[in-house]
Design a protein around this motif. Structure first.
Motif, PDB file in Angstrom:
ATOM      1  N   TYR A   1       0.835  -1.201   0.000  1.00 50.16           N
ATOM      2  CA  TYR A   1       0.000   0.000   0.000  1.00 50.16           C
ATOM      3  C   TYR A   1       0.872   1.254   0.000  1.00 50.16           C
ATOM      4  CZ  TYR A   1      -4.252  -2.647   1.083  1.00 50.16           C
ATOM      5  OH  TYR A   1      -5.317  -3.499   1.029  1.00 50.16           O
ATOM      6  N   ALA A   2       1.897   1.258   0.835  1.00 51.03           N
ATOM      7  CA  ALA A   2       2.768   2.427   0.956  1.00 51.03           C
ATOM      8  C   ALA A   2       3.505   2.705  -0.349  1.00 51.03           C
ATOM      9  CB  ALA A   2       3.759   2.216   2.098  1.00 51.03           C
ATOM     10  N   ASP A   3       4.027   1.657  -0.992  1.00 50.93           N
ATOM     11  CA  ASP A   3       4.727   1.849  -2.261  1.00 50.93           C
ATOM     12  C   ASP A   3       3.794   2.376  -3.333  1.00 50.93           C
ATOM     13  OD1 ASP A   3       7.087   0.963  -1.163  1.00 50.93           O
ATOM     14  OD2 ASP A   3       6.894  -1.085  -1.938  1.00 50.93           O
ATOM     15  N   LEU A   4       2.596   1.856  -3.361  1.00 53.37           N
ATOM     16  CA  LEU A   4       1.613   2.294  -4.351  1.00 53.37           C
ATOM     17  C   LEU A   4       1.200   3.744  -4.107  1.00 53.37           C
ATOM     18  CD1 LEU A   4       0.327   0.981  -6.771  1.00 53.37           C
ATOM     19  CD2 LEU A   4      -1.521   0.209  -5.324  1.00 53.37           C
ATOM     20  N   ALA A   5       1.033   4.115  -2.855  1.00 50.89           N
ATOM     21  CA  ALA A   5       0.683   5.495  -2.508  1.00 50.89           C
ATOM     22  C   ALA A   5       1.804   6.444  -2.925  1.00 50.89           C
ATOM     23  CB  ALA A   5       0.419   5.615  -1.015  1.00 50.89           C
ATOM     24  N   ARG A   6       3.037   6.052  -2.664  1.00 49.71           N
ATOM     25  CA  ARG A   6       4.179   6.867  -3.040  1.00 49.71           C
ATOM     26  C   ARG A   6       4.269   7.004  -4.566  1.00 49.71           C
ATOM     27  NH1 ARG A   6       7.966   3.740  -1.262  1.00 49.71           N
ATOM     28  NH2 ARG A   6       7.186   3.811   0.841  1.00 49.71           N
ATOM     29  N   LEU A   7       4.028   5.930  -5.277  1.00 52.01           N
ATOM     30  CA  LEU A   7       4.090   5.935  -6.734  1.00 52.01           C
ATOM     31  C   LEU A   7       3.065   6.901  -7.337  1.00 52.01           C
ATOM     32  CD1 LEU A   7       5.196   4.529  -9.357  1.00 52.01           C
ATOM     33  CD2 LEU A   7       3.276   2.961  -9.112  1.00 52.01           C
ATOM     34  N   HIS A   8       1.858   6.942  -6.763  1.00 51.19           N
ATOM     35  CA  HIS A   8       0.780   7.791  -7.280  1.00 51.19           C
ATOM     36  C   HIS A   8       0.727   9.171  -6.633  1.00 51.19           C
ATOM     37  CE1 HIS A   8      -1.133   4.952  -9.969  1.00 51.19           C
ATOM     38  NE2 HIS A   8      -0.916   4.017  -9.054  1.00 51.19           N
ATOM     39  N   GLY A   9       1.517   9.375  -5.606  1.00 59.35           N
ATOM     40  CA  GLY A   9       1.526  10.676  -4.939  1.00 59.35           C
ATOM     41  C   GLY A   9       0.259  10.946  -4.145  1.00 59.35           C
ATOM     42  N   VAL A  10      -0.305   9.898  -3.571  1.00 56.82           N
ATOM     43  CA  VAL A  10      -1.514  10.033  -2.749  1.00 56.82           C
ATOM     44  C   VAL A  10      -1.252   9.373  -1.400  1.00 56.82           C
ATOM     45  CG1 VAL A  10      -3.066  10.074  -4.739  1.00 56.82           C
ATOM     46  CG2 VAL A  10      -2.550   7.896  -3.650  1.00 56.82           C
ATOM     47  N   GLY A  11      -2.210   9.508  -0.508  1.00 57.76           N
ATOM     48  CA  GLY A  11      -2.084   8.878   0.797  1.00 57.76           C
ATOM     49  C   GLY A  11      -2.489   7.413   0.766  1.00 57.76           C
ATOM     50  N   VAL A  12      -2.059   6.699   1.764  1.00 57.95           N
ATOM     51  CA  VAL A  12      -2.399   5.275   1.876  1.00 57.95           C
ATOM     52  C   VAL A  12      -3.914   5.100   1.980  1.00 57.95           C
ATOM     53  CG1 VAL A  12      -2.137   3.215   3.317  1.00 57.95           C
ATOM     54  CG2 VAL A  12      -0.169   4.662   2.864  1.00 57.95           C
ATOM     55  N   GLY A  13      -4.578   6.031   2.642  1.00 53.74           N
ATOM     56  CA  GLY A  13      -6.037   5.962   2.782  1.00 53.74           C
ATOM     57  C   GLY A  13      -6.744   5.978   1.431  1.00 53.74           C
ATOM     58  N   GLU A  14      -6.214   6.755   0.493  1.00 50.79           N
ATOM     59  CA  GLU A  14      -6.813   6.804  -0.840  1.00 50.79           C
ATOM     60  C   GLU A  14      -6.618   5.478  -1.583  1.00 50.79           C
ATOM     61  OE1 GLU A  14      -6.797  10.047  -4.394  1.00 50.79           O
ATOM     62  OE2 GLU A  14      -5.947  10.660  -2.461  1.00 50.79           O
ATOM     63  N   ILE A  15      -5.481   4.864  -1.378  1.00 51.74           N
ATOM     64  CA  ILE A  15      -5.226   3.547  -1.976  1.00 51.74           C
ATOM     65  C   ILE A  15      -6.172   2.526  -1.370  1.00 51.74           C
ATOM     66  CG2 ILE A  15      -3.519   1.691  -2.232  1.00 51.74           C
ATOM     67  CD1 ILE A  15      -2.925   4.153  -3.969  1.00 51.74           C
ATOM     68  N   GLU A  16      -6.336   2.561  -0.050  1.00 48.81           N
ATOM     69  CA  GLU A  16      -7.252   1.642   0.624  1.00 48.81           C
ATOM     70  C   GLU A  16      -8.684   1.823   0.126  1.00 48.81           C
ATOM     71  OE1 GLU A  16      -6.568   2.629   4.694  1.00 48.81           O
ATOM     72  OE2 GLU A  16      -4.898   1.217   4.895  1.00 48.81           O
ATOM     73  N   ALA A  17      -9.096   3.076  -0.056  1.00 49.16           N
ATOM     74  CA  ALA A  17     -10.454   3.352  -0.535  1.00 49.16           C
ATOM     75  C   ALA A  17     -10.651   2.832  -1.957  1.00 49.16           C
ATOM     76  CB  ALA A  17     -10.736   4.847  -0.472  1.00 49.16           C
ATOM     77  N   ALA A  18      -9.672   3.032  -2.821  1.00 55.17           N
ATOM     78  CA  ALA A  18      -9.778   2.554  -4.205  1.00 55.17           C
ATOM     79  C   ALA A  18      -9.829   1.027  -4.238  1.00 55.17           C
ATOM     80  CB  ALA A  18      -8.603   3.058  -5.035  1.00 55.17           C
ATOM     81  N   PHE A  19      -9.026   0.381  -3.403  1.00 55.81           N
ATOM     82  CA  PHE A  19      -9.015  -1.072  -3.358  1.00 55.81           C
ATOM     83  C   PHE A  19     -10.345  -1.608  -2.823  1.00 55.81           C
ATOM     84  CE2 PHE A  19      -7.705  -5.124  -1.271  1.00 55.81           C
ATOM     85  CZ  PHE A  19      -7.422  -5.816  -2.438  1.00 55.81           C
ATOM     86  N   THR A  20     -10.878  -0.947  -1.807  1.00 57.64           N
ATOM     87  CA  THR A  20     -12.168  -1.347  -1.245  1.00 57.64           C
ATOM     88  C   THR A  20     -13.268  -1.247  -2.293  1.00 57.64           C
ATOM     89  OG1 THR A  20     -11.498  -0.642   0.957  1.00 57.64           O
ATOM     90  CG2 THR A  20     -13.862  -0.859   0.558  1.00 57.64           C
ATOM     91  N   GLN A  21     -13.290  -0.146  -3.031  1.00 56.83           N
ATOM     92  CA  GLN A  21     -14.299   0.027  -4.084  1.00 56.83           C
ATOM     93  C   GLN A  21     -14.157  -1.045  -5.164  1.00 56.83           C
ATOM     94  OE1 GLN A  21     -16.963   2.048  -4.106  1.00 56.83           O
ATOM     95  NE2 GLN A  21     -16.296   2.458  -2.020  1.00 56.83           N
TER      96      GLN A  21
END
Length: 81
Positions: A39-59
């Motif tokens: 999650y952290a690597d993906l957030a860093r790659l996209h320039g967003v927070g981990v919470g946004e990655i978690e929300a996208a994955f949940t959806q």
């Protein structure tokens, strides 16, 4: 008694689900499940927070769950492919 969906039905639902996701949701889902990126690597790659990655994955998961739960339409049984 509920029937378990066939492997073929699950694959069709997966394809439909991937096509219904936004590009960001699809990228997050595939990165986390296929490429095993954190999650952290993906957030860093996209320039967003981990919470946004978690929300996208949940959806993305919710989209897939709905499609599997819906089952196949009645007419799909007439065409086995």
């Amino acid at each position: 008694m509920s029937r378990q969906p066939s492997r073929r039905a699950l694959l069709r639902a997966e394809r439909r689900g991937l096509s219904r996701m936004t590009p960001f949701q699809r990228e997050v889902f595939l990165a986390l499940r296929v490429e095993t990126v954190t999650y952290a690597d993906l957030a860093r790659l996209h320039g967003v927070g981990v919470g946004e990655i978690e929300a996208a994955f949940t959806q993305a998961l919710l989209i897939l769950m709905r499609l599997v739960r819906e089952g196949e339409p009645w007419w799909r049984r007439l065409w086995p492919w």
